[in-house]
Design an enzyme around this catalytic site. Structure first.
Site, mmCIF file in Angstrom:
data_model
loop_
_atom_site.group_PDB
_atom_site.id
_atom_site.type_symbol
_atom_site.label_atom_id
_atom_site.label_comp_id
_atom_site.label_asym_id
_atom_site.label_seq_id
_atom_site.Cartn_x
_atom_site.Cartn_y
_atom_site.Cartn_z
ATOM 1 N N GLY A 25 -9.912 5.240 10.727
ATOM 2 C CA GLY A 25 -9.993 6.148 11.931
ATOM 3 C C GLY A 25 -9.127 7.351 11.579
ATOM 4 O O GLY A 25 -9.076 8.427 12.591
ATOM 5 N N THR A 73 -13.990 9.334 5.898
ATOM 6 C CA THR A 73 -15.314 9.238 5.431
ATOM 7 C C THR A 73 -15.935 10.603 5.801
ATOM 8 O O THR A 73 -16.679 11.412 4.979
ATOM 9 C CB THR A 73 -16.107 8.284 6.198
ATOM 10 O OG1 THR A 73 -15.706 6.930 5.609
ATOM 11 C CG2 THR A 73 -17.622 8.134 5.914
ATOM 12 N N SER A 89 10.364 -5.746 2.545
ATOM 13 C CA SER A 89 10.942 -4.542 3.725
ATOM 14 C C SER A 89 11.505 -5.073 4.855
ATOM 15 O O SER A 89 12.448 -4.285 5.693
ATOM 16 C CB SER A 89 9.929 -3.530 4.011
ATOM 17 O OG SER A 89 8.941 -3.995 4.660
ATOM 18 N N LYS A 141 6.081 4.057 8.650
ATOM 19 C CA LYS A 141 6.931 3.562 9.436
ATOM 20 C C LYS A 141 7.741 4.391 10.654
ATOM 21 O O LYS A 141 7.796 3.990 11.594
ATOM 22 C CB LYS A 141 8.057 2.613 8.648
ATOM 23 C CG LYS A 141 7.392 1.654 7.697
ATOM 24 C CD LYS A 141 8.282 1.128 6.634
ATOM 25 C CE LYS A 141 7.740 -0.023 5.907
ATOM 26 N NZ LYS A 141 8.570 -0.397 4.926
#
Length: 831
Positions: free
Chosen positions: A383, A387, A703, A746
């Site tokens: 999203g 493309t 992490s 993050k």
């Protein structure tokens, strides 16, 4: 009861038929089981004997010159048959001759004598022996009904023989005429007729020879019908072949006449292909291949199957854009405007495309030559516009755009094509889409390249190695085309959600450009500039009919979506516009502005809370930051303590690396427990259960190391983790905090979740320099803490004092010690 010994075969005649009807046989016979064969009385038959029990039975009967019971197996694959594996009706036979052909292998020539019924098997070793009872035949060779049926059998048999070659038919017909014994005729034909085994057993089991003859006539008539149909099919096929051959000869003669008269072939398809080829500037090797196949086509009749195959191949040769290119538009300002018009932000991608265009322009103007196109790979969550960006790049360059979805692709032939020898062969999708584009330098998008499959049909990723290698793709070979095609001018753009599943050699050939998720501010701008205008237009509304203010947009983004891209946001906005379209259709009065109250009415209750971190109340809970293929996300680490023996239990679909991080964190905490006021003994009397919620989702990676250690320390010290604080970083056994990846994603995830403080490894400070101005602005509200070791982490993360009612970890230890002291006694003593 005595048995006669015979050494020569007996041919039944009206004078000696009684022997085959009433020969005396013992009530106990050695048995010879046969596979797929039925022995009839009076019939002489060679048998290959190899099974140990069968060999023993044959040798016994031959040595004693006694009868042997020949029975047929129900299932031929059974090696050691029992009573249930044999048909109950068999034939007593005498062995005329026995020949040894190998070690424990014999050929026996046997003649059937009289039918019997197998009652039971009375011996299994060294050979089968059965208890039998002879069957009585109803037979009279003077019976006129039997004589009439014998004539019918002979006539039907002669009709069958007419379907055979003349010489063979004549010899067999003479042989049949010389048989004057109905018993011999019926048994011999039943034995040699190609009918199912069950039907042969049915004929053998019949006592009355008149009814035997009827059964045989039925089988002969059925065989005659089958052979007639077979002959008709053969004649029809032969006739069709002769017709095609005749047409082919006439076609060749016509062609020769046309060439003598200076006339061209009259086939309109061939004329059309020649005219089309004359207008095309085909490379020399392609023109030679075209002429060669065209000559083959001229020699073929249009009805031949290969005609359409060659015709399709020639049409492909002419449709492909050999040396046909669209002219690139080198106007950098125009290209920049198009990219900015269609996509907000994505500055790295836009800069790379403009750089490529600039190099093309300089090289064309100064060196008068083209350069090989780069192979780009856009990696980012769903999203974010990967493309659609390809379409904008094609428009900016002035090139055609084609797209190929690779998701779930398993067959290598989808890339390289099938060889033309296969029925239904087609070129690969690369060549098909180049043909569709009509130009040899389109923008070619390879969508979802990280989702290519692999199975017994080949590895499509390996086939793409040639396509995506600038040093090789100028000579791309398609199995159907059987010619090299130049793909070096094609601008290949691949998209993926992650690089982890891409073939390493394939990844090495591409220039990776990471496209991260959007911040809330960026989503607001994208919604205003692109999503809302497009959705309003698609639903047939005017822009004046609906207005969504910025606060309302922010409310939708924060409370109804939680994603890195804008795909779900687009769905929510479409629902809002549909609601307004329904109001317009019903003729209701409304105000253009959409309020938060309207949003709750349209979209329902809020789906997400702004700050999940505010609800952390108990010790032993920390918030970590994670990177996923779909963008950044937050995860909770929960630790619970209960009395036990010091075990560590891990749940939540944790991978091996994350499990090792938990073990490392607990080991470090035990080694430094006294520094944090933790009694070392508690680790022996309390079990630790560490859980990461959303257990259905697999989690892995290093992490979360500092988040795990912080949660463990919080549980053992009974000090809460500070509110609105999240962290990411890998830990070592020495307590060092190592850098991790995905910092940009993050931080954006922390901002979306309402986090105010973030702990990061010191060595990740350099990653902030890669953030653009919009991203830096989005995370300005976050207070970043850079740390080098775990002591710094715990100093920042934990509150100074324990909770009001902390769990006393030492009290149960004292009770357990007291209980153990009461029941403990020195070794060697007993009650």
């Amino acid at each position: 009861m005595t048995e006669k010994k015979f050494s020569e075969p007996i041919i039944p005649t009206p004078g000696n038929e009684e022997f085959f009807l009433s020969a005396e046989i013992s009530d106990e016979l050695p048995l010879l089981p046969l596979r797929d064969t039925v022995l009839f009385p009076s019939v002489i038959m060679p048998i290959a004997v190899g099974r140990p029990k069968s060999v023993a039975a044959v040798k016994k009967a031959f040595e004693e010159q006694s009868f042997i019971g020949v029975v047929t197996q129900v299932q031929p694959d059974i090696e050691d048959p029992d009573i249930n594996d044999l048909f109950s009706v068999g034939t007593a036979a005498r062995i005329i001759k026995l020949i040894q052909t190998g070690k424990d292998e014999y050929n026996a020539i046997i003649q059937g004598v009289r039918r019997f019924k197998l009652e039971e098997i009375i011996q299994k070793e060294p050979f089968l022996k059965g208890k039998v009872s002879p069957l009585q035949d109803i037979y009279d060779h003077k019976n006129p009904e039997l004589t009439a049926r014998m004539l019918v059998i002979k006539d039907t048999l002669k009709e069958l023989l007419e379907l055979l070659p003349p010489k063979l038919s004549e010899a067999l017909s003479t042989f049949i005429d010389n048989i004057d014994s109905p018993l011999l005729l019926i048994n011999m034909i039943a034995s040699h007729l190609d009918i199912p085994l069950q039907e042969k057993i049915r004929i053998l089991s019949e006592n009355d020879y008149v009814r035997k003859a009827d059964l045989l006539v039925n089988q002969l008539v059925a065989q005659k019908q089958v052979l007639k149909i077979k002959q008709e099919i053969q004649e029809k096929v032969s006739s069709e072949l002769e017709k095609q051959q005749r047409q082919f000869v006439l076609q060749q003669q016509l062609k020769s006449i046309q060439e003598e008269l200076g006339m061209e072939s009259g086939d309109p398809e061939i004329q059309r292909l020649k005219e089309k080829a004359d207008k095309k500037q085909l490379p020399e090797h392609v023109r030679k291949a075209f002429e060669r196949e065209l000559q083959r086509l001229k020699r073929m009749h249009p009805a031949m199957p290969e005609y359409s195959v060659i015709l399709s191949y020639l049409e492909l040769l002419l449709d492909l854009p050999w040396n046909e290119y669209t002219e690139d538009n080198y106007d950098l300002n125009r290209a920049s405007k198009i990219l900015d018009r269609d996509h907000y932000d994505l500055n790295k991608v836009k800069r790379r495309i403009l750089e490529h265009l600039a190099v093309l322009k300089v090289k064309r103007e100064r060196l008068k030559e083209d350069m090989k196109a780069p192979i780009l790979l856009f990696v980012g969550p769903p999203g974010v516009g990967k493309t659609s960006l390809g379409k904008s790049i094609a428009e900016a360059l002035g090139r055609k755009f084609v797209r190929m979805s690779l998701g779930g692709l398993h067959d290598e032939a989808e890339i390289r094509g099938h060889r033309r020898t296969y029925i239904g062969a087609m070129p690969g999708r690369i060549i098909q889409l180049i043909r569709k584009a009509g130009t040899a330098n389109p923008v070619f998008m390879l969508d979802e390249i990280d989702k290519i499959g692999r199975d017994f049909r080949g590895d499509p990723a390996a086939a793409l190695l040639e396509v995506l290698d600038p040093e090789q793709n100028s000579h791309f070979y398609d199995n159907y085309l059987e010619l090299e095609f130049d793909l070096s001018k094609v601008l290949f753009i691949a998209t993926a959600n992650t690089t982890a599943t891409i073939h390493p050699a394939l990844l090495d050939r591409m220039e990776v450009i990471y496209i991260g998720g959007y911040s809330t501010e960026q989503k607001i701008e994208i919604a205003k500039r692109h999503l809302l205008p497009k959705i309003i237009k698609e639903h047939g509304l005017e822009h004046t009919m609906i207005k969504i203010p910025t606060p309302t947009l922010r409310y939708v983004i924060e409370r109804y979506t939680r994603e890195s891209g804008v795909r779900n946001l687009e769905k929510q906005l479409a629902a809002i516009v549909r609601y307004r379209a329904a109001q317009v259709a019903r003729g209701e009065e409304f105000k253009p502005n959409i309020t938060k109250k309207d949003i709750r009415k349209i979209l329902g209750p809020e789906k997400f809370e702004m700050s999940l971190a505010e609800h952390i109340q108990a010790p032993g809970v920390s918030i970590g930051l994670a990177w996923t293929p779909f963008g950044g996300d937050i995860l909770f680490v929960e630790v619970a303590l209960y009395q036990g023996k010091g075990k560590l239990i891990l749940t939540g679909s944790l991978g091996d690396v994350m499990r090792e991080s938990a073990t490392t964190a607990l080991s470090w905490l035990r080694a430094h427990s006294e520094e944090f006021g933790i009694d070392p003994e508690v680790f022996y009397y309390w079990d630790v259960h560490l859980h990461v919620p959303e257990g259905a989702i697999p989690k892995d990676g290093p992490s979360a190391g500092i988040a795990i250690l912080t949660a463990l320390t919080s549980a053992f010290t009974q000090k809460r983790v500070k509110r609105n604080l999240a962290m990411t970083g890998e830990i070592t056994l020495r307590g060092k905090v190592l850098p991790v990846g995905g910092i940009r994603e993050k931080l954006l995830a922390a901002h979306r979740a309402g986090i105010t403080d973030v702990i990061l490894p010191e060595k990740n400070k350099k990653d902030l320099e890669e953030l653009d101005e919009e991203e830096k602005k989005a995370i300005q509200e976050l207070k970043l803490h850079f740390v080098d070791n775990m002591k710094e982490v715990l100093k920042i993360a934990l509150e100074k004092n324990p909770v009001e009612k902390p769990i006393d970890l030492k009290e149960p230890i004292q009770k357990l010690k007291e209980e153990r002291r009461l029941f403990w006694m020195p070794p060697g003593h007993s009650n």
